[in-house]
Design an enzyme around this catalytic site. Structure first.
Site, PDB file in Angstrom:
ATOM      1  N   HIS A  47      -8.465   4.861 -10.814  1.00 18.84           N
ATOM      2  CA  HIS A  47      -9.663   5.027 -11.648  1.00 18.84           C
ATOM      3  C   HIS A  47     -10.061   6.505 -11.768  1.00 18.84           C
ATOM      4  CE1 HIS A  47     -11.280   0.756 -12.268  1.00 18.84           C
ATOM      5  NE2 HIS A  47     -10.010   0.676 -11.904  1.00 18.84           N
TER       6      HIS A  47
ATOM      7  N   VAL B  91      -9.396   8.557 -15.846  1.00 20.09           N
ATOM      8  CA  VAL B  91     -10.593   9.013 -16.565  1.00 20.09           C
ATOM      9  C   VAL B  91     -10.803  10.498 -16.257  1.00 20.09           C
ATOM     10  CG1 VAL B  91     -13.038   8.580 -16.979  1.00 20.09           C
ATOM     11  CG2 VAL B  91     -11.553   6.688 -16.262  1.00 20.09           C
TER      12      VAL B  91
ATOM     13  N   GLY C  98      -8.626  12.739 -15.842  1.00 22.81           N
ATOM     14  CA  GLY C  98      -7.568  13.283 -14.993  1.00 22.81           C
ATOM     15  C   GLY C  98      -7.914  13.210 -13.514  1.00 22.81           C
TER      16      GLY C  98
ATOM     17  N   ASP D  72      -9.297  14.506 -10.877  1.00 25.75           N
ATOM     18  CA  ASP D  72     -10.205  15.625 -10.602  1.00 25.75           C
ATOM     19  C   ASP D  72     -11.430  15.195  -9.813  1.00 25.75           C
ATOM     20  OD1 ASP D  72     -11.602  14.149 -12.444  1.00 25.75           O
ATOM     21  OD2 ASP D  72     -12.234  15.861 -13.647  1.00 25.75           O
TER      22      ASP D  72
ATOM     23  N   SER E 162     -13.631  13.179 -10.505  1.00 26.73           N
ATOM     24  CA  SER E 162     -14.838  12.930 -11.320  1.00 26.73           C
ATOM     25  C   SER E 162     -15.427  11.554 -10.996  1.00 26.73           C
ATOM     26  CB  SER E 162     -14.514  13.042 -12.815  1.00 26.73           C
ATOM     27  OG  SER E 162     -13.396  12.254 -13.145  1.00 26.73           O
TER      28      SER E 162
ATOM     29  N   THR F 277       0.236  -5.428  -4.943  1.00 24.68           N
ATOM     30  CA  THR F 277       0.837  -6.077  -3.776  1.00 24.68           C
ATOM     31  C   THR F 277      -0.104  -5.978  -2.570  1.00 24.68           C
ATOM     32  OG1 THR F 277       2.828  -6.212  -2.413  1.00 24.68           O
ATOM     33  CG2 THR F 277       2.117  -4.020  -2.982  1.00 24.68           C
TER      34      THR F 277
ATOM     35  N   ASP G 125      -2.260 -10.396  -3.521  1.00 25.60           N
ATOM     36  CA  ASP G 125      -0.945 -10.963  -3.195  1.00 25.60           C
ATOM     37  C   ASP G 125      -1.175 -12.091  -2.190  1.00 25.60           C
ATOM     38  OD1 ASP G 125       1.456 -11.598  -2.015  1.00 25.60           O
ATOM     39  OD2 ASP G 125       2.024  -9.531  -1.514  1.00 25.60           O
TER      40      ASP G 125
END
Ligand code: HEM
Length: 399
Positions: free
Chosen positions: A140, A144, A146, A148, A150, A264, A317
């Site tokens: 995530h 969004v 890159g 970084d 954020s 997994t 899994d």
């Protein structure tokens, strides 16, 4: 000029209007005059747009050796590499440096990676669900704005406040690692690197492959909830929709199949796959998605009946919940993919073969994981003034 791996890859000779670059030991050379070697169809075309240090040291043209990672090379190979450096210096102009490098903190904070892995290890021994959380946190973060960090910024209207990130966890582990690092190496190690290293370690601690990743990411100053939805894959996406988003991040169809293998480990809240069921007139759930194995569907409906608490979770899994292995692919072939976006991988002719190959051979999954994970952790990395080194991972230091 500092170039991220993604920026460097644009100088791979496929666009005739651009120069061709090859990096060795983090230094980028303009090799356009050697087009017959490094240009399309050339004997060394596989090096173009990349750091080819390992391949040059080993005199290898294998794709998997085209990396800056020098781990495990012997003295002779390092000598060969240094000869190449001299040849390149004599022949081609230097145009910049690679923004990320292996062992970036070797002098500024030599124990940085050790401190992160120690934090992840102790958090996992107290709570075995931590590896799954850290791995999803990375996904995530990187998709969004890159890789970084954020996703860590707190406040109104930040990525973290978006409903798509409500069930994302692992923040406290990153904060703990940062606290330790700020004591020993103040304002040196970025939160973006901590997320990437922590996810890398999480996979290894759960039994997955141990891989080296480059560091040197800088922390972003921008974080907007508005950027989340357009960049995060929803479980209802078709293969084409998923592929479009992955491609926009520089990831391929193979990367999509490989990185989905993250499922997994970890858990999902009941509402994350409720679209596969529907309540009948008496409020009892029935299976609407016929692609799902019926006994698995029964099991899911038992764990997640209509009106179940929003905090109830099931393991992604069902067979080996906490082990990072190739069981995810075996589950898919048995029609036990939890999300519709998982099941799609065996229904689509473009991806089914890859799923079968990974289900049959864990080593090939692990090898691909190393390559795809490296790509994931270098998406739109920030360099120089585009980013900063935060003091606290939850708040930007400068505006
Ligand atoms: C391809 C499209 C993908 C979709 C649609 C998707 C969707 C989801 C959803 C809905 C959950 C359950 C969240 C919850 O209810 O708590 C989840 C969990 C998870 N996802 Fe994905 N995901 C995708 C790809 C990835 C990738 C590329 C990674 C990492 C490389 C990843 C890593 C994880 C992990 C580790 C979990 C478990 C989280 C935990 O235990 O807290 N996913 N995913």
């Amino acid at each position: 000029m500092d170039l991220t791996p993604q920026q460097l890859s644009q100088y791979n000779g496929t666009d005739p209007s651009k120069p061709i670059y090859v990096a060795i030991k983090g230094v980028i050379y303009d090799v356009t005059t050697g087009k017959s070697f490094y240009g399309p169809g050339g004997a060394y075309a596989m090096f173009a747009g990349k750091d080819a240090s390992r391949a040059l040291a080993k005199m290898s043209k294998n794709e998997e050796d085209v990396t800056p990672n020098l781990d495990g090379l012997d003295e002779k190979q390092i000598g060969v590499l240094n000869d190449w450096v001299q040849k390149f210096q004599a022949k081609y102009p230097v145009v910049g440096r690679a923004a990320l490098s292996f062992n970036f903190y070797a002098t500024s904070c030599p124990a940085a990676e050790f401190m992160v892995s120690n934090t992840v290890r102790s958090a996992t021994s107290a709570d075995p669900t931590i590896p799954g959380k850290l791995l999803r946190l990375l996904f995530h973060d990187c998709f969004v704005e890159g890789c970084d960090a954020s996703v860590l910024l707190q406040g109104n209207g930040t990525e973290r406040s978006d409903p798509a990130n409500t069930s994302v966890g692992g923040f406290s582990v990153i904060d703990s690692a940062k606290r330790v690092l700020e004591i020993f190496c103040p304002e040196t190690v970025s939160c973006a690197d901590i997320i990437a290293l922590a996810a890398r370690d999480a996979v290894a601690i759960a039994g997955g492959p141990e891989i080296a990743i480059p560091t040197g990411r800088r922390d972003g100053k921008v974080s907007s909830a508005l950027n989340v939805r357009p960049n995060i894959v929803d479980t209802s996406f078709t293969m084409d929709e998923m592929l479009k988003l992955f491609n926009s991040k520089g990831l391929s169809l193979d990367d999509l199949v490989t990185l989905s293998g993250a499922h997994t480990i970890g858990v999902a809240h009941c509402n994350a796959f409720s679209d596969r069921f529907q309540p009948d007139s008496k409020g009892k759930l029935t299976l609407v998605d016929k692609s799902l194995d019926t006994s698995y569907a029964e099991e899911l409906m038992k764990k997640c009946p209509a009106g179940v608490s929003s905090s109830t979770t099931v393991n992604n899994d069902p067979a080996t919940s906490f082990a990072f292995d190739n069981q995810y692919y075996t589950n898919l072939l048995a029609h036990k993919g939890l999300f519709q976006s998982d099941s799609v991988l065996i229904e689509d002719g473009r991806t089914r073969k890859q799923v079968e190959a990974f289900a049959n051979d864990q080593e090939s999954f692990f090898r691909s994981w190393g390559e795809s994970f490296l790509k994931l952790t270098t998406i739109e990395v920030k360099t120089d003034d585009e980013g900063e080194i935060r003091r606290s991972c939850s708040f930007a230091t400068t505006n």
